[in-house]
Scaffold this motif. Sequence first.
Motif, PDB file in Angstrom:
ATOM      1  N   ALA A 105       0.832  -1.207   0.000  1.00 35.88           N
ATOM      2  CA  ALA A 105       0.000   0.000   0.000  1.00 35.88           C
ATOM      3  C   ALA A 105       0.865   1.256   0.000  1.00 35.88           C
ATOM      4  O   ALA A 105       0.598   2.215  -0.742  1.00 35.88           O
ATOM      5  CB  ALA A 105      -0.933  -0.010   1.209  1.00 35.88           C
ATOM      6  N   ALA A 106       1.904   1.277   0.828  1.00 31.77           N
ATOM      7  CA  ALA A 106       2.801   2.441   0.870  1.00 31.77           C
ATOM      8  C   ALA A 106       3.550   2.593  -0.447  1.00 31.77           C
ATOM      9  O   ALA A 106       3.759   3.714  -0.933  1.00 31.77           O
ATOM     10  CB  ALA A 106       3.784   2.300   2.027  1.00 31.77           C
ATOM     11  N   PHE A 107       3.963   1.472  -1.041  1.00 30.47           N
ATOM     12  CA  PHE A 107       4.627   1.505  -2.340  1.00 30.47           C
ATOM     13  C   PHE A 107       3.733   2.161  -3.390  1.00 30.47           C
ATOM     14  O   PHE A 107       4.168   3.035  -4.149  1.00 30.47           O
ATOM     15  CB  PHE A 107       4.988   0.082  -2.760  1.00 30.47           C
ATOM     16  N   CYS A 108       2.469   1.771  -3.424  1.00 31.67           N
ATOM     17  CA  CYS A 108       1.542   2.334  -4.412  1.00 31.67           C
ATOM     18  C   CYS A 108       1.330   3.831  -4.180  1.00 31.67           C
ATOM     19  O   CYS A 108       1.255   4.612  -5.138  1.00 31.67           O
ATOM     20  CB  CYS A 108       0.202   1.600  -4.351  1.00 31.67           C
ATOM     21  N   GLY A 109       1.254   4.244  -2.908  1.00 28.99           N
ATOM     22  CA  GLY A 109       1.079   5.657  -2.606  1.00 28.99           C
ATOM     23  C   GLY A 109       2.251   6.503  -3.068  1.00 28.99           C
ATOM     24  O   GLY A 109       2.070   7.550  -3.705  1.00 28.99           O
ATOM     25  N   MET A 110       3.475   6.056  -2.767  1.00 28.56           N
ATOM     26  CA  MET A 110       4.662   6.810  -3.176  1.00 28.56           C
ATOM     27  C   MET A 110       4.812   6.832  -4.691  1.00 28.56           C
ATOM     28  O   MET A 110       5.174   7.854  -5.282  1.00 28.56           O
ATOM     29  CB  MET A 110       5.914   6.216  -2.516  1.00 28.56           C
ATOM     30  N   LEU A 111       4.522   5.703  -5.330  1.00 24.12           N
ATOM     31  CA  LEU A 111       4.634   5.637  -6.782  1.00 24.12           C
ATOM     32  C   LEU A 111       3.660   6.614  -7.446  1.00 24.12           C
ATOM     33  O   LEU A 111       4.019   7.326  -8.397  1.00 24.12           O
ATOM     34  CB  LEU A 111       4.365   4.212  -7.261  1.00 24.12           C
ATOM     35  N   LYS A 112       2.443   6.683  -6.950  1.00 23.20           N
ATOM     36  CA  LYS A 112       1.445   7.587  -7.515  1.00 23.20           C
ATOM     37  C   LYS A 112       1.879   9.046  -7.393  1.00 23.20           C
ATOM     38  O   LYS A 112       1.755   9.823  -8.344  1.00 23.20           O
ATOM     39  CB  LYS A 112       0.091   7.391  -6.830  1.00 23.20           C
ATOM     40  N   GLN A 113       2.393   9.427  -6.218  1.00 23.07           N
ATOM     41  CA  GLN A 113       2.786  10.809  -6.012  1.00 23.07           C
ATOM     42  C   GLN A 113       3.982  11.193  -6.887  1.00 23.07           C
ATOM     43  O   GLN A 113       4.002  12.277  -7.487  1.00 23.07           O
ATOM     44  CB  GLN A 113       3.130  11.047  -4.534  1.00 23.07           C
ATOM     45  N   LEU A 114       4.965  10.327  -6.981  1.00 23.13           N
ATOM     46  CA  LEU A 114       6.151  10.654  -7.764  1.00 23.13           C
ATOM     47  C   LEU A 114       5.851  10.721  -9.258  1.00 23.13           C
ATOM     48  O   LEU A 114       6.445  11.527  -9.979  1.00 23.13           O
ATOM     49  CB  LEU A 114       7.264   9.637  -7.485  1.00 23.13           C
ATOM     50  N   THR A 115       4.938   9.876  -9.729  1.00 21.42           N
ATOM     51  CA  THR A 115       4.611   9.913 -11.153  1.00 21.42           C
ATOM     52  C   THR A 115       3.790  11.148 -11.514  1.00 21.42           C
ATOM     53  O   THR A 115       3.606  11.441 -12.701  1.00 21.42           O
ATOM     54  CB  THR A 115       3.828   8.642 -11.570  1.00 21.42           C
ATOM     55  N   ARG A 116       3.311  11.896 -10.524  1.00 25.31           N
ATOM     56  CA  ARG A 116       2.601  13.148 -10.801  1.00 25.31           C
ATOM     57  C   ARG A 116       3.552  14.238 -11.293  1.00 25.31           C
ATOM     58  O   ARG A 116       3.124  15.150 -12.014  1.00 25.31           O
ATOM     59  CB  ARG A 116       1.887  13.651  -9.541  1.00 25.31           C
ATOM     60  N   ILE A 117       4.818  14.176 -10.861  1.00 27.21           N
ATOM     61  CA  ILE A 117       5.712  15.301 -11.171  1.00 27.21           C
ATOM     62  C   ILE A 117       6.980  14.919 -11.926  1.00 27.21           C
ATOM     63  O   ILE A 117       7.510  15.736 -12.675  1.00 27.21           O
ATOM     64  CB  ILE A 117       6.108  16.056  -9.891  1.00 27.21           C
TER      65      ILE A 117
END
Length: 205
Positions: A138-150
């Motif tokens: 779950a934490a992996f998916c959260g960090m991946l989503k945020q980083l792919t935003r920018i």
Amino acid sequence: MFLAAPFILVQSNLKADARLLQPRNTSASSAPAVGLNTPVTIFGRVAAHGLSCVDQTGAVFSAAGNIHQTFHTLKFRVIGPGVIKVLPVTVLFVGLAAVAAMVLPPFGLFYSELTVLSGGFAAGRTFISFLILAALIAAFCGMLKQLTRILPGARKIERANNAKAWDRRAGDGLLVGGLLVFSVWCPAPLLQLLHQAAGIIGGVP
């Protein structure tokens, strides 16, 4: 550990998001590792604390500072996608640090978490071990989503900036390089100290 993922997803500030990397990988995951109370799980957490977390967190904060100085903001919506077009070297280092934070190989956190999980399963704590694994995903998916935003993508709006590809990147290189070295190689005296520390925490005389 389960609280980390939703908090990461609702962040709108780059440094606030980066701050979540440290507690998610140290204090939060230390509790179940020590709670499982096996020599393997305790050693896994001691190794993670001793070899990985400082360099990884320092590299992320340093990269966030460089992005802030370039775009004069920490807001995801203002920074926008395509940072790699403006700061390719910074994106390389923050990407490597994020890979470590997301518990992926070849970095030490992957091996430490794998040690914790294997120790939990070996001790018959199957349910708790599956919970730890689910929290990590779950934490992996959260960090991946945020980083792919920018980081990847094309710039939507070109803004004036003072980007310098190699400005202050030597420090980031040293942090990430040290993290990688200690992830794949640990000197024998240091390894012995880690085992002794794990024994003290586990109550081994």
